[in-house]
Design a protein around this motif. Structure first.
Motif, PDB file in Angstrom:
ATOM      1  N   SER A  27       0.823  -1.201   0.000  1.00  0.00           N
ATOM      2  CA  SER A  27       0.000   0.000   0.000  1.00  0.00           C
ATOM      3  C   SER A  27       0.864   1.261   0.000  1.00  0.00           C
ATOM      4  N   THR A  28       0.349   2.311  -0.650  1.00  0.00           N
ATOM      5  CA  THR A  28       1.057   3.584  -0.653  1.00  0.00           C
ATOM      6  C   THR A  28       0.108   4.602  -0.044  1.00  0.00           C
ATOM      7  N   SER A  29       0.439   5.082   1.140  1.00  0.00           N
ATOM      8  CA  SER A  29      -0.372   6.045   1.890  1.00  0.00           C
ATOM      9  C   SER A  29      -1.847   5.654   1.948  1.00  0.00           C
TER      10      SER A  29
ATOM     11  N   VAL B 150      -0.685  14.470 -13.208  1.00  0.00           N
ATOM     12  CA  VAL B 150       0.327  14.067 -12.220  1.00  0.00           C
ATOM     13  C   VAL B 150      -0.322  13.049 -11.265  1.00  0.00           C
ATOM     14  N   VAL B 151       0.238  11.854 -11.280  1.00  0.00           N
ATOM     15  CA  VAL B 151      -0.328  10.730 -10.529  1.00  0.00           C
ATOM     16  C   VAL B 151      -0.608  11.087  -9.058  1.00  0.00           C
ATOM     17  N   GLY B 152       0.340  11.741  -8.427  1.00  0.00           N
ATOM     18  CA  GLY B 152       0.178  12.098  -7.015  1.00  0.00           C
ATOM     19  C   GLY B 152      -0.985  13.064  -6.800  1.00  0.00           C
ATOM     20  N   HIS B 153      -1.171  13.999  -7.741  1.00  0.00           N
ATOM     21  CA  HIS B 153      -2.278  14.956  -7.611  1.00  0.00           C
ATOM     22  C   HIS B 153      -3.624  14.240  -7.792  1.00  0.00           C
TER      23      HIS B 153
ATOM     24  N   THR C 170      -3.648   3.639   0.144  1.00  0.00           N
ATOM     25  CA  THR C 170      -4.337   3.091  -1.031  1.00  0.00           C
ATOM     26  C   THR C 170      -3.415   2.066  -1.685  1.00  0.00           C
ATOM     27  N   ALA C 171      -4.050   1.122  -2.378  1.00  0.00           N
ATOM     28  CA  ALA C 171      -3.267   0.055  -2.995  1.00  0.00           C
ATOM     29  C   ALA C 171      -2.397   0.610  -4.117  1.00  0.00           C
ATOM     30  N   LEU C 172      -1.311  -0.081  -4.383  1.00  0.00           N
ATOM     31  CA  LEU C 172      -0.424   0.326  -5.477  1.00  0.00           C
ATOM     32  C   LEU C 172      -1.120   0.123  -6.813  1.00  0.00           C
ATOM     33  N   ILE C 173      -1.038   1.119  -7.675  1.00  0.00           N
ATOM     34  CA  ILE C 173      -1.590   0.996  -9.026  1.00  0.00           C
ATOM     35  C   ILE C 173      -0.431   0.664  -9.959  1.00  0.00           C
ATOM     36  N   ARG C 174      -0.521  -0.506 -10.579  1.00  0.00           N
ATOM     37  CA  ARG C 174       0.568  -0.942 -11.463  1.00  0.00           C
ATOM     38  C   ARG C 174       0.293  -0.495 -12.886  1.00  0.00           C
ATOM     39  N   TYR C 175       0.435   0.799 -13.150  1.00  0.00           N
ATOM     40  CA  TYR C 175       0.178   1.310 -14.491  1.00  0.00           C
ATOM     41  C   TYR C 175       1.385   0.984 -15.383  1.00  0.00           C
ATOM     42  N   PRO C 176       1.185   0.995 -16.715  1.00  0.00           N
ATOM     43  CA  PRO C 176       2.229   0.480 -17.619  1.00  0.00           C
ATOM     44  C   PRO C 176       3.602   1.120 -17.422  1.00  0.00           C
TER      45      PRO C 176
ATOM     46  N   VAL D 190       8.707  15.543 -12.117  1.00  0.00           N
ATOM     47  CA  VAL D 190       8.204  16.626 -11.267  1.00  0.00           C
ATOM     48  C   VAL D 190       7.719  16.065  -9.934  1.00  0.00           C
ATOM     49  N   THR D 191       7.472  16.953  -8.983  1.00  0.00           N
ATOM     50  CA  THR D 191       6.973  16.501  -7.690  1.00  0.00           C
ATOM     51  C   THR D 191       5.585  15.873  -7.855  1.00  0.00           C
ATOM     52  N   GLY D 192       5.395  14.732  -7.225  1.00  0.00           N
ATOM     53  CA  GLY D 192       4.109  14.035  -7.300  1.00  0.00           C
ATOM     54  C   GLY D 192       3.990  13.076  -8.482  1.00  0.00           C
ATOM     55  N   ALA D 193       5.016  13.015  -9.313  1.00  0.00           N
ATOM     56  CA  ALA D 193       4.941  12.160 -10.508  1.00  0.00           C
ATOM     57  C   ALA D 193       4.845  10.673 -10.159  1.00  0.00           C
ATOM     58  N   GLY D 194       5.275  10.314  -8.952  1.00  0.00           N
ATOM     59  CA  GLY D 194       5.217   8.906  -8.539  1.00  0.00           C
ATOM     60  C   GLY D 194       6.583   8.232  -8.526  1.00  0.00           C
ATOM     61  N   LYS D 195       7.654   9.024  -8.517  1.00  0.00           N
ATOM     62  CA  LYS D 195       9.015   8.485  -8.582  1.00  0.00           C
ATOM     63  C   LYS D 195       9.352   7.634  -7.364  1.00  0.00           C
ATOM     64  N   SER D 196       9.075   8.181  -6.176  1.00  0.00           N
ATOM     65  CA  SER D 196       9.429   7.445  -4.956  1.00  0.00           C
ATOM     66  C   SER D 196       8.652   6.139  -4.880  1.00  0.00           C
ATOM     67  N   THR D 197       7.414   6.179  -5.354  1.00  0.00           N
ATOM     68  CA  THR D 197       6.590   4.959  -5.324  1.00  0.00           C
ATOM     69  C   THR D 197       7.211   3.896  -6.229  1.00  0.00           C
ATOM     70  N   VAL D 198       7.672   4.318  -7.405  1.00  0.00           N
ATOM     71  CA  VAL D 198       8.344   3.378  -8.311  1.00  0.00           C
ATOM     72  C   VAL D 198       9.571   2.790  -7.610  1.00  0.00           C
TER      73      VAL D 198
ATOM     74  N   LEU E 209      -8.548  12.475  -5.166  1.00  0.00           N
ATOM     75  CA  LEU E 209      -9.581  11.457  -4.924  1.00  0.00           C
ATOM     76  C   LEU E 209      -9.609  11.026  -3.452  1.00  0.00           C
ATOM     77  N   ARG E 210      -8.435  10.916  -2.827  1.00  0.00           N
ATOM     78  CA  ARG E 210      -8.403  10.523  -1.404  1.00  0.00           C
ATOM     79  C   ARG E 210      -9.090  11.577  -0.545  1.00  0.00           C
ATOM     80  N   GLN E 211      -8.786  12.851  -0.830  1.00  0.00           N
ATOM     81  CA  GLN E 211      -9.393  13.925  -0.032  1.00  0.00           C
ATOM     82  C   GLN E 211     -10.888  13.991  -0.285  1.00  0.00           C
TER      83      GLN E 211
HETATM   84  N1  LIG Z   1       1.455   3.699  -8.591  1.00  0.00           N
HETATM   85  C1  LIG Z   1       0.831   4.311  -7.590  1.00  0.00           C
HETATM   86  N2  LIG Z   1      -0.207   3.736  -6.959  1.00  0.00           N
HETATM   87  C2  LIG Z   1      -0.833   4.330  -5.944  1.00  0.00           C
HETATM   88  N3  LIG Z   1      -0.502   5.534  -5.450  1.00  0.00           N
HETATM   89  C3  LIG Z   1       0.529   6.172  -6.031  1.00  0.00           C
HETATM   90  C4  LIG Z   1       1.252   5.606  -7.126  1.00  0.00           C
HETATM   91  N4  LIG Z   1       2.212   6.464  -7.505  1.00  0.00           N
HETATM   92  C5  LIG Z   1       2.102   7.516  -6.678  1.00  0.00           C
HETATM   93  N5  LIG Z   1       1.112   7.354  -5.792  1.00  0.00           N
HETATM   94  C6  LIG Z   1       0.721   8.298  -4.736  1.00  0.00           C
HETATM   95  O1  LIG Z   1       0.954   9.609  -5.204  1.00  0.00           O
HETATM   96  C7  LIG Z   1       1.615  10.407  -4.235  1.00  0.00           C
HETATM   97  C8  LIG Z   1       2.910  10.951  -4.801  1.00  0.00           C
HETATM   98  O2  LIG Z   1       3.761   9.867  -5.167  1.00  0.00           O
HETATM   99  P1  LIG Z   1       5.334   9.869  -4.897  1.00  0.00           P
HETATM  100  O3  LIG Z   1       5.632  10.270  -3.495  1.00  0.00           O
HETATM  101  O4  LIG Z   1       5.850   8.565  -5.354  1.00  0.00           O
HETATM  102  O5  LIG Z   1       5.780  11.033  -5.884  1.00  0.00           O
HETATM  103  P2  LIG Z   1       7.239  11.654  -6.130  1.00  0.00           P
HETATM  104  O6  LIG Z   1       7.410  11.757  -7.595  1.00  0.00           O
HETATM  105  O7  LIG Z   1       8.248  10.884  -5.373  1.00  0.00           O
HETATM  106  O8  LIG Z   1       7.096  13.118  -5.529  1.00  0.00           O
HETATM  107  P3  LIG Z   1       8.218  14.039  -4.819  1.00  0.00           P
HETATM  108  O9  LIG Z   1       9.115  14.530  -5.913  1.00  0.00           O
HETATM  109  O10 LIG Z   1       7.431  15.157  -4.215  1.00  0.00           O
HETATM  110  O11 LIG Z   1       8.938  13.210  -3.823  1.00  0.00           O
HETATM  111  C9  LIG Z   1       1.798   9.515  -3.012  1.00  0.00           C
HETATM  112  O12 LIG Z   1       0.764   9.796  -2.099  1.00  0.00           O
HETATM  113  C10 LIG Z   1       1.648   8.120  -3.529  1.00  0.00           C
HETATM  114  O13 LIG Z   1       1.073   7.297  -2.565  1.00  0.00           O
END
Ligand SMILES: Nc1ncnc2c1ncn2[C@@H]1O[C@H](COP(=O)(O)OP(=O)(O)OP(=O)(O)O)[C@@H](O)[C@H]1O
Ligand SMILES: [Mg+2]
Length: 321
Positions: free
Chosen positions: A2-4, A237-240, A6-12, A42-50, A245-247
């Motif tokens: 899980s990421t914060s 932006v995936v994070g946005h 919600t379940a991880l979304i395995r997009y392509p 960019v911030t919120g793109a989902g890099k850390s999640t990857v 949706l969470r909020q």
């Molecule tokens: N594949 C995913 N499935 C579910 N949630 C995701 C996914 N990717 C990102 N998120 C959600 O989106 C938000 C931002 O993701 P993440 O922290 O990975 O972004 P980031 O690119 O590392 O941003 P930053 O540059 O600010 O560190 C997080 O709350 C994370 O849980």
């Protein structure tokens, strides 16, 4: 996984990047020298999640010959100094006295642990902390130290962070840059009516996001219009998207514990009261009326442009719930 909440979304693109990271370790072994990679966006793109979910797939194990840590994940400390980065890495490797000793002994322990634990990849998240905001320069001593560490340990590194800063850090140190020949950017999801595959990919992501959040979007609007408005609000932006949706779920459930849908009114409220600040300058796209024009779309990735998956008719692509 899980990421914060919600379940991880395995997009392509996430799967593609996991494969690219894997390749970095495989190529390093084949070449006999570390083939490092930079993952930017960019911030919120989902890099850390990857990066985090990649590391989670290779957990630490204990053997008769000590710990095995195939992938080490660490967050680059701020301020980043040689000592703070070395101590963070040692802590992740399980050194009980991570922050103690001279720099020389920390270095020696680091190389020792990387070898003993058979580390195949080190991930440094928030690598942009090696850029000093005050002086607007890369931290040269830390960059140099890292270059030596990579060469000495012979372990490939994946650095993750904000694109402009990473480019400046690598640009300031050609020898370090040479080690990071592999570069990937995690772009926001595109919405380009001229390329139906981008609409399909965005529709699919939103569908998964609704499932992950546990409440679907209402049927007040045709699906295509919902998606267009969501893209305008978030820039893809995936994070946005997840944040919105969470909020919205939290607001909907606070008003009505048995809420079954996310409505336009709730999305509009969340956008205006909680999200607009970081996403400015933008009008609220969840107000009735025409969709306000979005900021210019992020440049499409060349690979995506080449791919031709636009065989489904548009209405079919966008009607999936
Ligand atoms: N594949 C995913 N499935 C579910 N949630 C995701 C996914 N990717 C990102 N998120 C959600 O989106 C938000 C931002 O993701 P993440 O922290 O990975 O972004 P980031 O690119 O590392 O941003 P930053 O540059 O600010 O560190 C997080 O709350 C994370 O849980
Ligand atoms: Mg991050």
């Amino acid at each position: 996984m899980s990421t914060s909440g919600t379940a991880l979304i395995r997009y392509p693109r996430l799967k593609e990047l996991h494969q690219a990271i894997q390749l970095c370790a495989v190529l390093s072994e084949a070449a006999g020298e570390p083939q490092c990679m930079a993952l930017m966006g960019v911030t919120g793109a989902g890099k850390s999640t990857v990066a985090r979910t990649y590391a989670q797939a290779f957990p630490r194990t204990e053997t008769n010959h000590g710990a095995r840590i195939p992938v080490v994940y660490l967050e680059t400390p701020s301020p980043a100094t040689i000592k703070s980065v070395a101590a963070t890495a040692l802590r992740q490797l399980g050194d009980p006295r991570a922050a103690s000793g001279t720099l020389w002994s920390m270095d020696a322990r680091l190389v020792h642990y990387l070898r003993e634990c058979q580390v195949r990849l080190v991930i440094m998240d928030d690598f942009h902390h090696l850029f000093d905001e005050e002086s607007q320069r890369a931290l040269g001593t830390v960059s140099n130290w890292l270059k030596v560490l990579i060469k000495e340990s012979n372990v490939p590194f994946l650095v993750v962070g904000l694109e402009d800063k990473i480019r400046l850090i690598l640009g300031a140190n050609p020898q370090l840059a040479r080690l990071f020949a592999l570069r990937e950017t995690l772009e926001p999801l595109a919405w380009d009516p001229g390329r139906v595959e981008t609409l399909a990919a965005f529709a699919k992501f939103v569908q998964y996001a609704e499932q992950a959040v546990g409440l679907p979007l209402s049927e007040e609007l045709p699906r295509a219009e919902w998606l267009h408005r969501l893209h305008t609000a978030t820039g893809g932006v995936v994070g946005h998207i997840l944040n919105l949706l969470r909020q919205a779920r939290a607001v909907a459930q606070a008003a009505e514990p048995n809420a079954t849908h996310l409505t336009l009114a709730v999305l509009s409220l969340v956008f205006r009261q909680r999200l607009q600040e970081p996403l400015r300058p933008q009008a609220d796209p969840f107000q009735p009326g025409p969709v306000p024009s979005a900021p210019p779309a992020a440049p499409a990735r060349a690979a995506e442009r080449k791919r031709d998956t636009g065989r489904q008719p548009l209405t079919e692509v966008l009607s999936t719930r």
